[in-house]
Design a protein around this motif. Structure first.
Motif: not given
Length: 119
Positions: A28-43, A53-57, A116-119
């Motif tokens: 029921a949650q969004a099909a995309t979850i994002t997280r970030s911290t100083t210097g790193a971002a993920g989806r 699938e986990l993406f990073a930059r 983030a706990t993936l649903p």
């Protein structure tokens, strides 16, 4: 005549219920979850069947990289998972599973996003 109408109504109700059950299988949650911290971002992007699938930059080009950490359900320790991504271009880094917790971190620095706990 009444029997034919009854059969049609039952068929329509049954089809509607089957469609609702099909939608209930998707989180029921969004099909995309994002997280970030100083210097790193993920989806995290939901692929279906409890798989993500986990993406990073790397948001800072200073020699450190972005990398995911994973924690099992009920677990207390974090483990590195997947490839380090050391560019500002988002790249697929690893895959995740529902019910596990993930956070994006910066290698060599120690700062990580909230989990983030993936649903």
């Amino acid at each position: 005549m009444m029997r034919g109408l009854w059969s049609r109504r039952v068929g329509v109700v049954g089809t509607g219920a089957a469609m609702l059950l099909g939608f209930a299988a998707v989180p029921a949650q969004a099909a995309t979850i994002t997280r970030s911290t100083t210097g790193a971002a993920g989806r995290a992007v939901y692929l279906g069947d409890a798989n993500w699938e986990l993406f990073a930059r790397d948001t800072l080009s200073d020699g450190h990289c972005a990398r995911w950490q994973v924690r099992a359900p009920g677990g207390s320790s974090w483990s590195w998972q997947g490839d380090s991504v050391c560019t500002s271009t988002e790249k697929s880094a690893t895959f995740g599973v529902s019910d596990y917790s993930y956070r994006i971190c910066r290698t060599g620095i120690g700062n990580c996003s909230s989990a983030a706990t993936l649903p």
